[in-house]
Design an enzyme around this catalytic site. Structure first.
Site, short mmCIF file in Angstrom:
data_model
loop_
_atom_site.label_atom_id
_atom_site.label_comp_id
_atom_site.label_asym_id
_atom_site.label_seq_id
_atom_site.Cartn_x
_atom_site.Cartn_y
_atom_site.Cartn_z
N ASP A 67 0.77 -1.02 -0.01
CA ASP A 67 -0.08 0.12 0.02
C ASP A 67 0.69 1.24 -0.05
O ASP A 67 2.18 1.09 0.15
CB ASP A 67 -1.02 -0.16 1.42
CG ASP A 67 -0.11 -0.35 2.44
OD1 ASP A 67 0.99 -0.41 2.60
OD2 ASP A 67 -0.80 -0.48 3.45
N ASN A 136 -7.42 -1.13 14.45
CA ASN A 136 -8.86 -1.28 14.20
C ASN A 136 -9.10 -2.48 13.47
O ASN A 136 -10.18 -2.84 12.53
CB ASN A 136 -9.44 -0.12 13.25
CG ASN A 136 -8.85 0.35 12.09
OD1 ASN A 136 -7.75 -0.56 11.57
ND2 ASN A 136 -9.25 1.36 11.18
N HIS A 138 -7.33 -3.03 10.44
CA HIS A 138 -7.10 -3.18 8.99
C HIS A 138 -5.73 -3.99 8.66
O HIS A 138 -4.90 -3.97 9.52
CB HIS A 138 -6.71 -1.54 8.44
CG HIS A 138 -5.53 -1.08 8.78
ND1 HIS A 138 -5.71 0.02 9.87
CD2 HIS A 138 -4.20 -1.12 8.36
CE1 HIS A 138 -4.32 0.50 10.04
NE2 HIS A 138 -3.56 -0.06 9.31
N GLU A 143 -9.54 -0.94 5.34
CA GLU A 143 -9.97 -0.21 6.61
C GLU A 143 -11.17 -1.09 7.03
O GLU A 143 -11.82 -1.90 6.03
CB GLU A 143 -10.41 1.03 6.54
CG GLU A 143 -9.21 1.96 6.24
CD GLU A 143 -8.31 2.14 7.55
OE1 GLU A 143 -8.34 1.56 8.41
OE2 GLU A 143 -7.86 3.48 7.94
C1 GLP Z 1 0.22 0.77 8.54
C2 GLP Z 1 0.18 -0.10 7.36
C3 GLP Z 1 -0.08 -1.39 7.41
C4 GLP Z 1 0.69 -1.79 8.74
C5 GLP Z 1 -0.39 -1.23 9.80
C6 GLP Z 1 0.46 -1.49 11.38
O1 GLP Z 1 -0.48 1.99 8.48
N1 GLP Z 1 -0.54 0.40 6.16
O2 GLP Z 1 0.31 -2.38 6.37
O3 GLP Z 1 0.35 -3.18 9.10
O4 GLP Z 1 -0.60 0.02 9.57
O5 GLP Z 1 1.47 -0.56 11.39
P1 GLP Z 1 2.34 -0.80 12.75
O6 GLP Z 1 3.31 -1.79 12.62
O7 GLP Z 1 3.35 0.80 12.70
O8 GLP Z 1 1.62 -0.74 13.87
#
Ligand code: GLP
Length: 240
Positions: A67, A136, A138, A143
């Site tokens: 993404d 949440n 995702h 989302e």
């Molecule tokens: C981000 C990414 C995800 C990631 C998630 C968790 O915004 N889009 O691919 O897995 O949120 O992030 P973190 O590892 O910083 O908690």
């Protein structure tokens, strides 16, 4: 779903790094979807350590970024592409032509999304997707409310997601939209590996591990995947 619970975040990250390293050496070419995010820092660090010890060859690995934010300038350090360059791509001997990222600078973003989905398909699909999880639920940037058959597309980001990453941005800079591969795209991968570490993920891991499949918790779609491993440290797994 197979749950792999490790005693510490380091052990969990080392497990995932070792898993990726094995894939890198066992199948060529291999298409891997790589996540960004703080959880992945330790995975990519340990992958570097393994690579130094074992001279891993990444020339057969096709990298697919899951993404990307929309609306940032190409030099913005918060772009996921920049993250991946810093932590993964720049650290190993990937071939330049094997790096795939969604074109968030295209004039027509819907077309860019379709092209990215097509690029994944034409490469033969994803063999492995490495995922993190948002508080949440995702995965990538799918989302709550994302359909189980959703494909690569432009999405709006929730306040929860924007808040989780807000510190990295200048005031008013945190993007409102992103381009993400879909739940359907992820579900077609040969294997899915989701890593969650830390107490802040314990509640969502409880919903994922013990709850029903529910589009309000997008990660629960993975429970229908034939090869889904959930890797946790003791903090993330403390409520299950
Ligand atoms: C981000 C990414 C995800 C990631 C998630 C968790 O915004 N889009 O691919 O897995 O949120 O992030 P973190 O590892 O910083 O908690």
């Amino acid at each position: 779903m197979e749950i792999i619970a490790k005693n510490s975040a380091v052990e969990a990250a080392k497990f995932v790094a070792r898993y990726i390293a094995k894939k890198v050496t066992s199948k060529k070419p291999i298409n891997i979807g790589f996540a960004t995010g703080r959880t992945m820092d330790a995975v990519y660090y340990h992958l570097c350590e393994l690579s130094k010890e074992e001279s891993l060859d990444f020339t057969g690995v096709r990298v697919f970024l899951l993404d990307e934010y929309i609306g940032l300038t190409p030099d913005n350090a918060n772009l996921f592409r920049r993250y991946l360059d810093l932590h993964l791509i720049g650290k190993h001997n990937f071939k330049k032509d094997n790096i795939y990222v969604p074109d968030v600078f295209a004039a027509d973003l819907d077309q860019a999304a379709r092209e990215y989905e097509a690029a994944i398909r034409e490469a033969g699909g994803l063999d492995l997707v490495l995922l993190g999880i948002g508080k949440n639920g995702h995965i990538a940037f799918n989302e709550p409310g994302s359909a189980a058959d959703s494909r690569t597309r432009v999405v709006g980001l929730t306040t929860s997601t924007r808040d989780a990453n807000r510190n990295a941005f200048l005031p008013n800079e945190a993007p409102l939209t992103a381009l993400t591969i879909g739940i359907g795209t992820i579900m077609e991968a040969g294997e899915c590996l989701l890593l969650a570490t830390g107490e802040s993920k314990a509640e969502i891991i409880l919903k994922l591990a013990n709850g029903d499949i529910n589009s309000q918790v997008p990660a629960t779609a993975l429970k229908l995947h034939r090869n889904f491993q959930l890797v946790l440290d003791s903090d993330a797994s403390k409520l299950i």
